[in-house]
Design a protein around this motif. Sequence first.
Motif, mmCIF file in Angstrom:
data_model
loop_
_atom_site.group_PDB
_atom_site.id
_atom_site.type_symbol
_atom_site.label_atom_id
_atom_site.label_comp_id
_atom_site.label_asym_id
_atom_site.label_seq_id
_atom_site.Cartn_x
_atom_site.Cartn_y
_atom_site.Cartn_z
ATOM 1 N N ALA A 176 0.863 -1.361 0.033
ATOM 2 C CA ALA A 176 -0.065 -0.073 -0.102
ATOM 3 C C ALA A 176 0.839 1.334 0.027
ATOM 4 C CB ALA A 176 -0.933 -0.075 1.112
ATOM 5 N N TYR A 177 2.019 1.267 0.659
ATOM 6 C CA TYR A 177 2.893 2.245 0.687
ATOM 7 C C TYR A 177 3.308 2.763 -0.877
ATOM 8 C CZ TYR A 177 7.553 4.869 0.843
ATOM 9 O OH TYR A 177 8.456 5.665 0.696
ATOM 10 N N ILE A 238 11.334 7.180 -4.968
ATOM 11 C CA ILE A 238 10.496 6.607 -3.947
ATOM 12 C C ILE A 238 11.505 5.697 -3.222
ATOM 13 C CG2 ILE A 238 8.437 5.171 -3.352
ATOM 14 C CD1 ILE A 238 7.294 5.938 -5.965
ATOM 15 N N ILE A 239 11.722 5.884 -1.645
ATOM 16 C CA ILE A 239 12.797 5.199 -0.938
ATOM 17 C C ILE A 239 11.968 4.225 -0.225
ATOM 18 C CG2 ILE A 239 14.344 7.297 -1.174
ATOM 19 C CD1 ILE A 239 13.878 7.476 1.926
ATOM 20 N N ALA A 240 12.717 3.195 0.102
ATOM 21 C CA ALA A 240 12.255 2.142 1.403
ATOM 22 C C ALA A 240 12.732 2.972 2.547
ATOM 23 C CB ALA A 240 12.944 1.094 0.923
ATOM 24 N N ASN A 241 12.542 2.209 3.541
ATOM 25 C CA ASN A 241 13.156 2.265 4.957
ATOM 26 C C ASN A 241 14.515 1.995 4.911
ATOM 27 O OD1 ASN A 241 12.131 -0.232 4.762
ATOM 28 N ND2 ASN A 241 11.738 -0.235 7.052
ATOM 29 N N SER A 242 15.416 2.476 4.184
ATOM 30 C CA SER A 242 16.831 1.967 3.962
ATOM 31 C C SER A 242 17.616 3.235 3.555
ATOM 32 C CB SER A 242 16.578 1.088 2.653
ATOM 33 O OG SER A 242 17.831 0.898 2.124
ATOM 34 N N THR A 243 18.975 3.139 4.268
ATOM 35 C CA THR A 243 19.757 4.081 4.103
ATOM 36 C C THR A 243 20.391 4.007 2.746
ATOM 37 O OG1 THR A 243 21.530 2.745 5.089
ATOM 38 C CG2 THR A 243 20.523 4.274 6.511
ATOM 39 N N ILE A 260 9.706 10.600 -1.911
ATOM 40 C CA ILE A 260 8.538 10.109 -1.093
ATOM 41 C C ILE A 260 9.606 8.952 -0.327
ATOM 42 C CG2 ILE A 260 6.386 8.906 -0.904
ATOM 43 C CD1 ILE A 260 5.529 10.076 -3.502
ATOM 44 N N ALA A 261 8.990 9.327 1.201
ATOM 45 C CA ALA A 261 9.765 8.597 2.097
ATOM 46 C C ALA A 261 8.791 7.783 2.922
ATOM 47 C CB ALA A 261 10.812 8.988 3.007
ATOM 48 N N PRO A 262 9.007 6.776 3.757
ATOM 49 C CA PRO A 262 7.964 6.169 4.758
ATOM 50 C C PRO A 262 8.171 7.109 6.184
ATOM 51 C CG PRO A 262 9.807 4.827 4.483
ATOM 52 C CD PRO A 262 10.086 5.660 3.366
ATOM 53 N N ARG A 263 7.172 7.544 6.488
ATOM 54 C CA ARG A 263 6.829 8.287 7.753
ATOM 55 C C ARG A 263 7.550 7.530 8.835
ATOM 56 N NH1 ARG A 263 4.556 12.990 8.599
ATOM 57 N NH2 ARG A 263 3.156 12.852 6.997
ATOM 58 N N GLN A 264 7.144 6.163 8.875
ATOM 59 C CA GLN A 264 7.327 5.165 9.935
ATOM 60 C C GLN A 264 8.546 4.570 9.292
ATOM 61 O OE1 GLN A 264 4.285 2.955 12.006
ATOM 62 N NE2 GLN A 264 5.552 1.153 12.221
ATOM 63 N N TRP A 265 9.622 4.870 9.969
ATOM 64 C CA TRP A 265 11.054 4.115 9.475
ATOM 65 C C TRP A 265 11.224 2.743 9.972
ATOM 66 C CZ3 TRP A 265 13.496 5.846 5.478
ATOM 67 C CH2 TRP A 265 15.119 5.681 5.317
ATOM 68 N N PHE A 266 10.813 2.368 11.406
ATOM 69 C CA PHE A 266 10.981 1.242 11.836
ATOM 70 C C PHE A 266 9.737 0.639 12.329
ATOM 71 C CE2 PHE A 266 15.080 3.273 13.324
ATOM 72 C CZ PHE A 266 16.147 2.473 12.945
ATOM 73 N N PRO A 278 14.898 14.551 5.352
ATOM 74 C CA PRO A 278 14.977 16.120 5.263
ATOM 75 C C PRO A 278 13.436 16.494 5.215
ATOM 76 C CG PRO A 278 16.617 15.158 3.835
ATOM 77 C CD PRO A 278 15.872 14.040 4.496
ATOM 78 N N GLU A 279 13.496 17.884 5.584
ATOM 79 C CA GLU A 279 12.003 18.418 5.612
ATOM 80 C C GLU A 279 11.410 18.661 4.383
ATOM 81 O OE1 GLU A 279 10.496 22.937 7.028
ATOM 82 O OE2 GLU A 279 12.343 22.468 7.144
ATOM 83 N N ALA A 280 12.117 18.565 3.063
ATOM 84 C CA ALA A 280 11.522 18.823 1.826
ATOM 85 C C ALA A 280 11.106 17.459 1.520
ATOM 86 C CB ALA A 280 12.346 19.408 0.862
ATOM 87 N N TRP A 281 11.214 16.447 1.944
ATOM 88 C CA TRP A 281 10.698 15.089 1.518
ATOM 89 C C TRP A 281 9.507 14.632 1.924
ATOM 90 C CZ3 TRP A 281 15.309 11.157 2.165
ATOM 91 C CH2 TRP A 281 16.410 11.500 1.527
ATOM 92 N N VAL A 282 8.518 14.353 1.177
ATOM 93 C CA VAL A 282 7.221 13.996 1.345
ATOM 94 C C VAL A 282 7.035 12.436 2.122
ATOM 95 C CG1 VAL A 282 4.825 13.345 0.446
ATOM 96 C CG2 VAL A 282 6.477 14.940 -0.762
ATOM 97 N N LYS A 283 6.366 12.649 3.427
ATOM 98 C CA LYS A 283 6.538 11.581 4.344
ATOM 99 C C LYS A 283 5.085 11.011 4.136
ATOM 100 C CE LYS A 283 9.926 14.158 5.975
ATOM 101 N NZ LYS A 283 10.047 15.572 5.809
ATOM 102 N N ILE A 284 4.904 9.451 3.856
ATOM 103 C CA ILE A 284 3.631 8.875 4.048
ATOM 104 C C ILE A 284 3.451 7.560 4.628
ATOM 105 C CG2 ILE A 284 3.002 9.955 1.473
ATOM 106 C CD1 ILE A 284 3.370 7.193 0.173
#
Length: 284
Positions: A176-177, A238-243, A260-266, A278-284
């Motif tokens: 869904a992400y 679109i990133i994963a919860n990955s460095t 676009i990045a996941p708001r919940q990383w863990f 970073p602030e400019a990234w969209v978190k969902i």
Amino acid sequence: MIIMKLEGGLGNQLFQYALGRALSSALSTELTLDTSYYKTSPNRAYELDNFNIAARVADDDEIQRFLSPVSKIMDRFRNSYARLIIREQEEFVFDERIRALKDGHYVVGYWQNERYFKSIERTLKKELNLTQPLSKLAGTWSEKIKTVKSCSLHVRRGDYVTNKKIQRTHGNLPTAYYQKATELISKKRPGVEFFVFSDDIAWVKENLRLNVPLNFISDTEIKNTEALVLMSRCNDTIIANSTFSWWAAWLNENPLKTVIAPRQWFADASKDTSDLLPEAWVKI
């Protein structure tokens, strides 16, 4: 001299290098890297030597100046601001001791906070280019990325799936992400094509059902470092919860990019990672 202890995969190495490079620049001193972790970690490899970094690998004598039994005992008796071995105190939270750091330290941690190296952003983006040309297959994909509206999409699996302890910590992003993320990008950039990167591309092809144009890039012929560069060359990310994909997004030079990045990383939602993205990234 600053010695940075390296550990983990490419994304972690880049965070560690970035802090070390910022320190060496501010202090006008040499940066060296302790890569000994990779001698006993068969599932990981030192990969920074694929880039034009301004650092060399520290030799054993240089490392032992800090890590010999006597040196470590002596360091314990110093107060936290005087110690020569600096260990990260809390992940993602900026450590104020870094501001006062002088030459001659051994630095240990993950340092996943842009504030540590934002001041040398241009330097890092110049240095983190590959030392060698792209392979034939990676070069072919690079040319296609240039000719279309492109968005990289990263699916991180690997030890997030196979190692139960790591899985409990990091968790796996739901389909869904990616559905919501691709919808957002498609609305902003009609006609966009998505370029999919993963450490388990066979699973992704079978299970990631998205009603958008998908190009599956990951291949045994494309090295990690090449994949990172290809991701960074897409218009959006679109990133994963990955460095790993964090760095692909950060190195993206497109001034109009959407990340676009996941708001919940863990998996544990109580962990505060607000300073990671970073602030400019969209978190969902």
